[in-house]
Design an enzyme around this catalytic site. Structure first.
Site, PDB file in Angstrom:
ATOM      1  N   CYS A  71       0.840  -1.205   0.000  1.00  0.00           N
ATOM      2  CA  CYS A  71       0.000   0.000   0.000  1.00  0.00           C
ATOM      3  C   CYS A  71       0.870   1.248   0.000  1.00  0.00           C
ATOM      4  O   CYS A  71       1.536   1.557   0.980  1.00  0.00           O
ATOM      5  CB  CYS A  71      -0.921  -0.076   1.218  1.00  0.00           C
ATOM      6  SG  CYS A  71      -1.622   1.479   1.782  1.00  0.00           S
ATOM      7  N   CYS A  74       0.163   3.916   2.616  1.00  0.00           N
ATOM      8  CA  CYS A  74       0.604   3.441   3.941  1.00  0.00           C
ATOM      9  C   CYS A  74       2.085   3.744   4.128  1.00  0.00           C
ATOM     10  O   CYS A  74       2.507   4.221   5.181  1.00  0.00           O
ATOM     11  CB  CYS A  74       0.405   1.933   4.086  1.00  0.00           C
ATOM     12  SG  CYS A  74      -1.311   1.396   3.968  1.00  0.00           S
TER      13      CYS A  74
END
Ligand code: ZN
Length: 148
Positions: A71, A74
């Site tokens: 991600c 993230c």
């Protein structure tokens, strides 16, 4: 003599519960079993077992970043979350859980997108924040929901 007010802090490394006097929180308390720091302003990495223990503890508020290595947002937020961990110590403990390694936990928490931040206090969820955020937003969110 009255007992000094103490909080129970679960070690994010080994899962041991430690009782720490409130007056010593700022002195870098360590786990009595494994020696890991309990409140040092660093982001601790959780596994399924330590996740369930820290989210149920009645000690300090715990803010968890649910993330995954694939991600991008993230990974972008990770340094911001680390900054927030330093700013919020020792009143809030910041930790992270890899949802790729532990999909059953994110499913149980009802997480649909990551990164997702969930603040736990007194053994239950009190607030969540979705999406990548700068450190200032993370700090404001944690302060708003962890006091009182
Ligand atoms: Zn430990």
């Amino acid at each position: 003599m009255a007992l000094a007010e103490a909080v129970k802090l679960t070690c994010a490394t080994c899962g041991q519960g430690n009782r720490v006097p409130m007056s010593r929180l700022a002195e870098g308390p360590k786990c009595g079993v494994c020696g890991a720091a309990l409140v040092d302003g660093q982001v601790a990495e959780l596994d399924a077992t330590t996740h369930d223990k820290v989210t149920k503890e009645a000690g300090l508020p715990v803010l968890i970043d649910y993330w995954a290595p694939w991600c991008g947002p993230c990974r972008m937020m990770a340094p911001e979350f680390a900054k927030a961990a330093k700013a919020l110590a020792p009143s809030v403990r910041l930790m992270k859980l890899n949802t790729e390694d532990h999909p059953q936990i994110s499913a149980r928490a009802g997480i649909r997108g990551i990164p997702a931040l969930i603040l736990y206090k007194g053994g239950r969820e009190v607030a969540r924040l979705a999406g990548a955020r700068p450190a200032a937003d993370i700090i404001a969110f944690a302060r708003q929901h962890s006091t009182g």
